[in-house]
Scaffold this active site. Structure first.
Site: not given
Ligand code: MN
Length: 262
Positions: A101, A120, A122, A192
């Site tokens: 990613e 980034h 979750h 996500h």
């Molecule tokens: Mn991710």
């Protein structure tokens, strides 16, 4: 990252890549150390687990950024930091696996020249708010003014169809996500997690921690009744005055993360 292989898709969540561009002037040692510390803090604060990542724009090459190789953030050391181009190509991976990613970081740095660091994750309370129709993460306490009047939710189906693994695994998906950052510093990703940006590593870490708290408080408050959110003016004022002090929690979080690593 989330790892699934349904829908006939079988791309690995980590890939070994060739170094396609030469390395540039080395980034400052302080920046590398701060990026390593940020990885440890984000784990210690519960924003990332084995998955999730933080990047920083190269201090001598604005068209490059730094991100750990594919590994759990809590274990990152200075030797694990890899340089990337804004196309998401590794410069000095030396055969090591990198995050699939990485295109999240590449395309946001390309689109938002004011952004110096990106997280980034979750994180747990964000995900529910990414999947309920008509629901938006919205600033509801003074530490999270940057969330604003409603964080956009990126719907990957619009860019990638209805059978993706939800990962931002190429430049096309990265660009589609990055478009949501025009006028916003946090974007939720349906089913996500989220991505948050800042003008420094410390600011991006601060925002990642307090975005999770805002989400948690919002979920709790919504169960009790109608929620009074910050106004746009309050949000802006809180960002201007409170985020000037991001060094204060940083020092405390770093001390805590170090103590728990011993
Ligand atoms: Mn991710």
């Amino acid at each position: 990252m989330c790892a699934t292989d349904h829908g006939g898709q079988h791309h690995p969540i980590a890939v070994a890549v060739d170094d396609t561009a030469g390395p540039s002037a080395p980034p400052s040692r302080e920046m590398i150390e701060e990026l390593v510390s940020a990885n440890h803090i984000l784990f210690d604060q519960g924003v990332v687990d084995a998955f999730g990542h933080i990047s920083v724009r190269h201090d001598k090459r604005p068209d490059r950024f730094l991100l750990a190789r594919n590994m759990a953030p809590s274990q990152v050391t200075a030797e694990d930091i890899v340089e990337f181009t804004l196309d998401g190509e590794a410069v000095n991976a030396g055969g090591r696996k990198v995050y699939l990613e990485r295109f999240i970081h590449a395309e946001i740095f390309r689109r938002r020249t004011d952004v110096a660091a990106i997280v980034h994750s979750h994180s747990h309370s964000i995900v529910p708010l990414s999947v309920v129709k008509g629901m938006r993460l919205r600033a509801m306490f003074h530490m999270a003014g940057f969330v604003g009047q409603g964080a956009p939710v990126f719907e990957i189906r619009e860019a990638g169809g209805d059978a993706t693994d939800l990962l931002i695994s190429n430049g096309h998906l990265g660009r589609a996500l990055a478009e949501n950052f025009d006028g916003h510093d946090i974007v939720l990703m349906r089913g996500h997690g989220s991505t948050v940006v800042g003008g420094s590593i410390k600011q991006a870490v601060y925002r990642a921690v307090y975005a999770e708290l805002n989400a948690r408080y919002q979920l709790q408050a919504m169960q009790l009744g109608e929620v009074t959110y910050l106004t746009e003016g309050e949000s802006r004022s809180c960002v201007a005055h409170i985020e000037a002090q991001v060094h204060r929690p940083w020092e405390m979080w770093l001390e805590q993360a170090r103590a728990r690593r011993r």
